[in-house]
Motif scaffolding. Structure first.
Motif, PDB file in Angstrom:
ATOM      1  N   ILE A 128       0.838  -1.207   0.000  1.00  0.00           N
ATOM      2  CA  ILE A 128       0.000   0.000   0.000  1.00  0.00           C
ATOM      3  C   ILE A 128       0.867   1.248   0.000  1.00  0.00           C
ATOM      4  O   ILE A 128       0.655   2.186  -0.777  1.00  0.00           O
ATOM      5  CB  ILE A 128      -0.935   0.004   1.229  1.00  0.00           C
ATOM      6  CG1 ILE A 128      -1.862  -1.214   1.210  1.00  0.00           C
ATOM      7  CG2 ILE A 128      -1.770   1.284   1.269  1.00  0.00           C
ATOM      8  CD1 ILE A 128      -2.737  -1.337   2.432  1.00  0.00           C
ATOM      9  N   GLY A 129       1.860   1.260   0.886  1.00  0.00           N
ATOM     10  CA  GLY A 129       2.715   2.444   1.007  1.00  0.00           C
ATOM     11  C   GLY A 129       3.443   2.757  -0.287  1.00  0.00           C
ATOM     12  O   GLY A 129       3.498   3.904  -0.725  1.00  0.00           O
ATOM     13  N   VAL A 130       3.991   1.723  -0.930  1.00  0.00           N
ATOM     14  CA  VAL A 130       4.738   1.936  -2.167  1.00  0.00           C
ATOM     15  C   VAL A 130       3.810   2.431  -3.276  1.00  0.00           C
ATOM     16  O   VAL A 130       4.117   3.412  -3.972  1.00  0.00           O
ATOM     17  CB  VAL A 130       5.455   0.634  -2.595  1.00  0.00           C
ATOM     18  CG1 VAL A 130       5.982   0.753  -4.007  1.00  0.00           C
ATOM     19  CG2 VAL A 130       6.584   0.321  -1.644  1.00  0.00           C
ATOM     20  N   LEU A 131       2.651   1.787  -3.414  1.00  0.00           N
ATOM     21  CA  LEU A 131       1.722   2.184  -4.488  1.00  0.00           C
ATOM     22  C   LEU A 131       1.281   3.638  -4.304  1.00  0.00           C
ATOM     23  O   LEU A 131       1.384   4.454  -5.232  1.00  0.00           O
ATOM     24  CB  LEU A 131       0.501   1.263  -4.490  1.00  0.00           C
ATOM     25  CG  LEU A 131       0.685  -0.086  -5.195  1.00  0.00           C
ATOM     26  CD1 LEU A 131      -0.611  -0.866  -5.163  1.00  0.00           C
ATOM     27  CD2 LEU A 131       1.156   0.125  -6.637  1.00  0.00           C
ATOM     28  N   LEU A 132       0.813   3.970  -3.099  1.00  0.00           N
ATOM     29  CA  LEU A 132       0.319   5.332  -2.876  1.00  0.00           C
ATOM     30  C   LEU A 132       1.454   6.349  -2.994  1.00  0.00           C
ATOM     31  O   LEU A 132       1.272   7.442  -3.529  1.00  0.00           O
ATOM     32  CB  LEU A 132      -0.352   5.437  -1.508  1.00  0.00           C
ATOM     33  CG  LEU A 132      -1.708   4.754  -1.405  1.00  0.00           C
ATOM     34  CD1 LEU A 132      -2.298   4.936  -0.019  1.00  0.00           C
ATOM     35  CD2 LEU A 132      -2.667   5.306  -2.442  1.00  0.00           C
ATOM     36  N   GLY A 133       2.641   5.974  -2.512  1.00  0.00           N
ATOM     37  CA  GLY A 133       3.788   6.878  -2.609  1.00  0.00           C
ATOM     38  C   GLY A 133       4.164   7.135  -4.059  1.00  0.00           C
ATOM     39  O   GLY A 133       4.430   8.270  -4.454  1.00  0.00           O
ATOM     40  N   LEU A 134       4.176   6.066  -4.858  1.00  0.00           N
ATOM     41  CA  LEU A 134       4.476   6.203  -6.289  1.00  0.00           C
ATOM     42  C   LEU A 134       3.473   7.146  -6.945  1.00  0.00           C
ATOM     43  O   LEU A 134       3.848   8.080  -7.656  1.00  0.00           O
ATOM     44  CB  LEU A 134       4.380   4.832  -6.972  1.00  0.00           C
ATOM     45  CG  LEU A 134       5.620   3.945  -7.037  1.00  0.00           C
ATOM     46  CD1 LEU A 134       5.257   2.607  -7.649  1.00  0.00           C
ATOM     47  CD2 LEU A 134       6.711   4.600  -7.849  1.00  0.00           C
ATOM     48  N   VAL A 135       2.202   6.884  -6.699  1.00  0.00           N
ATOM     49  CA  VAL A 135       1.143   7.668  -7.345  1.00  0.00           C
ATOM     50  C   VAL A 135       1.229   9.134  -6.906  1.00  0.00           C
ATOM     51  O   VAL A 135       1.197  10.051  -7.728  1.00  0.00           O
ATOM     52  CB  VAL A 135      -0.238   7.067  -6.993  1.00  0.00           C
ATOM     53  CG1 VAL A 135      -1.349   8.012  -7.397  1.00  0.00           C
ATOM     54  CG2 VAL A 135      -0.404   5.733  -7.683  1.00  0.00           C
ATOM     55  N   ALA A 136       1.376   9.349  -5.581  1.00  0.00           N
ATOM     56  CA  ALA A 136       1.416  10.716  -5.073  1.00  0.00           C
ATOM     57  C   ALA A 136       2.604  11.477  -5.639  1.00  0.00           C
ATOM     58  O   ALA A 136       2.477  12.610  -6.106  1.00  0.00           O
ATOM     59  CB  ALA A 136       1.482  10.703  -3.549  1.00  0.00           C
ATOM     60  N   GLY A 137       3.776  10.840  -5.622  1.00  0.00           N
ATOM     61  CA  GLY A 137       4.972  11.534  -6.079  1.00  0.00           C
ATOM     62  C   GLY A 137       4.962  11.762  -7.575  1.00  0.00           C
ATOM     63  O   GLY A 137       5.409  12.798  -8.067  1.00  0.00           O
TER      64      GLY A 137
END
Lengths: 346, 332
Positions: free
Chosen positions: A145-154
């Motif tokens: 979850i953290g990686v996916l959301l971080g990728l999308v946000a950044g």
């Protein structure tokens, strides 16, 4: 920590080291120079693993963690040698003061717990299972979850970034322990309307509540970290190149960026695993995690605390086990993080 | 500057409001809305009875209206009615009403907060100076055996769960070797001496643990500061090394150190529960924990809200202080 003056140079020499005997590198490093000898390149990951193998603390910790894991996997066999079951009460061996009538015996190697008289050794062997399993699953899920959301946000920035950023702030502003405690009765009312759950329902609800609490809080930190990394990566040449070649967003995110984040993710993974083991045991210790009669180190520590003045062994055994396991995992996490950091001085 | 402060305030308010919505939604709507009724009639609950109780307490009104009452209670306080009769008054900030104990949640929180405050702020007197002292000594004598020992110890201790260490020290220092007096809570107003005695062991053990996590931060700040230009200038003026370290460098180290502690204190106020459980004193964490056994949802919701408020306010305060202290911080 700041980079030592020799740090980067040393990494460069490690990259260029001749490793003719190393099979894996030889295949990867096969270039025009020919097969035998010659200058061969190593990927950052290979350098990191080579460093880890040379790190004495990392090796010792890996061995200890391996032993603990084997103990958990073969728990029925090991407890079978003693001939006890972790969930069998022995009321006949409990005195009128609710304490066991003896400390240790040939049947019960490390004694019995107070009140119900569970076998301490068998519970120690089995007790690693819930902690480790829950922590592992939580680490995997929160990492995804953290990686996916971080990728999308950044990557996308704009309002998506603001929404995810706000969510991260929100989650990190909630009091973790109080919220985790609150989840238990909430889950109970949601899953058992009317609120008189049976003992097996209680067990399921508790495990479920622990999962929700840990996952709900776990992703936010990593998401923030990954977002920062992606912001930096987004401006790098290879990403610009892929974009100008018309690569679809999915490709840029998962084929161009994600491989460059592996070391960050691996470090986050290895450092959060011990943290979640500690958190799971902590919640069980507080009485809002795993419930009796299941064996769990945190729960057993709480059981043992009631009798620690008379006979501390039932508390000390799971406590020391937990300390050693978490310590070894943390130290291994530190070693992994050092090994992947090109600025670390060797 | 003003824009930054306004944005930071807006974030804090939005997060706090979302927390109120979340706790209200989780605890007072959906299946949880019958929680109060089940708590009152227990195993004798019939659907009709639950319905009657909900109706008499006004818990069957539309969700929006109830939320309005809840928020109004937080801001201005509210009356608690049963069958249209006022049965109690809940002063602002009204965190909710525990029907089982016929007491406002705010009052219960007020009763236990002195314990949590005593733990957190008392511990500060140990770990702030100790962390600073050890960190400066380490940073100044970088690479010495003492430095390596303290850094190693700090790494080991911060890698292990706090409650595990606390339990071990509790067993050996307090019960077996009796180095520290037994813990327990007596109100300060009743007997300051007993109050102090009951907290000493908590402060020492909690303070020692916390200081170990700060040693490495202070050490890193110190090493950074000692290699900065103004320290070099001070040294070249011929000022004694002691003055350079303890006057010049220390001052530059204190600001980031205190910011770090500010964030931590906010977390500790909502998370001193392990300390409370291990040393058997009843603070806000134990209040929430005890409410589980009676399924007292309003109390649990109240503790979550109080904890979140501490964290939001703490973060806000630290961010604003940071702007005031460090002029180079980017105001975007």
């Amino acid at each position: 920590m700041t980079a030592g003056p020799g740090g980067v140079n040393e990494t460069l020499t490690e990259v260029g080291q001749v490793h003719g005997t190393d099979g894996a590198t030889a295949v990867l490093g096969k270039t025009d120079h020919g097969d035998d000898g010659g200058q061969q390149s190593k990927s950052p990951r290979q350098i990191a693993f080579a460093r880890l193998r040379k790190d004495r603390i990392a090796v010792i910790c890996t061995v200890i963690i391996g032993l603990f894991l084997l103990m958990g996997i073969f728990a029925p066999l090991i407890a079978g040698i003693e001939g006890q079951n972790p969930t069998d009460p022995h009321f006949d061996l409990i005195g009128d003061d609710n304490l066991p009538t003896f400390y240790t015996s040939g049947d019960h190697w490390l004694g019995l717990t107070a009140n119900s008289g569970y076998d301490v050794f068998a519970r120690f062997v089995y007790g690693i299972r819930p902690s480790f399993a829950i922590a592992l699953i939580v680490t995997i899920v929160t990492t995804i979850i953290g990686v996916l959301l971080g990728l999308v946000a950044g990557f996308f920035g704009g309002w998506i970034d603001r929404v995810i950023g706000w969510l991260v702030d929100f989650v990190l502003s909630l009091p973790f322990l109080l919220f985790a405690i609150a989840l238990v009765p909430i889950m109970t009312t949601y899953l058992v309307p009317g609120g008189q759950p049976t003992s097996s329902e209680v067990q399921k609800i508790r495990i479920f509540a622990v999962f929700i609490a840990l996952i709900f809080f776990g992703w936010a930190g990593l998401c923030r970290l990954i977002r920062g990394e992606v912001l930096a990566l987004r401006e790098r040449e290879f990403v610009q190149a892929a974009r100008s070649l018309g690569a679809p967003t999915k490709r840029i995110l998962f084929k161009e960026m994600l491989p460059n984040l592996t070391s960050v993710i691996l470090v986050a993974f290895t450092t959060s695993l011990p943290a979640w083991i500690g958190a799971e045991a902590g919640l069980s210790y507080l009485g809002v995690g795993i419930s009796l009669p299941t064996a769990d180190w945190g729960l057993d520590i709480a059981l043992g605390q009631q009798q620690m003045q008379a006979f501390p062994l039932p508390m000390l055994v799971p406590l020391v086990g937990l300390l050693i396991l978490v310590l070894c995992l943390s130290l291994l996490g530190d070693a992994v993080s050092d090994a992947f950091n090109p600025n670390t001085r060797r | 500057m003003i824009v930054y402060i306004a944005r930071r305030l807006l974030l804090a308010i939005s997060v706090l409001f979302a927390t109120i919505v979340l706790t209200f939604g989780l605890f007072f709507t959906g299946p949880a809305k019958d929680g109060v009724a089940y708590q009152i009639c227990g195993t004798k609950c019939t659907n009709q009875k639950v319905h009657d109780i909900n109706h008499s307490l006004g818990l069957d009104k539309p969700v929006v209206e109830q939320f309005g009452t809840y928020v109004k209670g937080l801001v201005a306080g509210r009356d608690i009615t049963n069958d249209g009769q006022v049965t109690g008054h809940c002063d602002a900030p009204c965190l909710g009403w525990s029907y089982v104990q016929s007491q406002s949640v705010t009052d219960q929180v007020k009763q236990v907060m002195p314990v949590t405050f005593a733990i957190v702020f008392g511990g500060m007197f140990i770990y702030i100076p100790l962390g600073l002292l050890l960190g400066v000594v380490c940073g100044r004598n970088r690479g010495s055996p003492l430095d390596r020992f303290l850094v190693g110890a700090s790494q080991l201790i911060s890698a292990t769960p706090y409650y595990a260490i606390a339990l071990l020290l509790n067993l050996y220092l307090i019960f077996t070797w009796k180095v520290l007096p037994a813990t327990g809570y007596t109100p300060l107003t009743e007997s300051p001496g007993t109050w102090f005695k009951g907290f000493i062991a908590i402060w020492v053990i909690f303070g020692l643990f916390a200081s170990m996590t700060y040693v490495r931060y202070v050490r890193a700040f110190m090493i950074n500061t000692l290699s900065s230009d103004f320290v070099r200038t001070a040294r070249s003026k011929g000022i004694s090394e002691r003055t350079v370290v303890w006057r010049h460098a220390l001052r530059a180290t204190i600001a980031p150190y205190l910011t770090l502690i500010g964030v931590e204190v906010a977390l500790q106020l909502s998370g001193s529960i392990f300390t409370e459980q291990v040393f058997n004193v009843r603070g806000i964490g134990r209040l929430g924990l005890d409410a589980i056994s009676t399924n007292d949802l309003p109390v649990i919701a109240g503790t979550v809200l109080v904890g979140a408020t501490f964290i939001v306010l703490g973060n806000l305060l630290v961010d604003l202080l940071y702007v005031a202290v460090d002029p180079t911080v980017k105001l975007t």
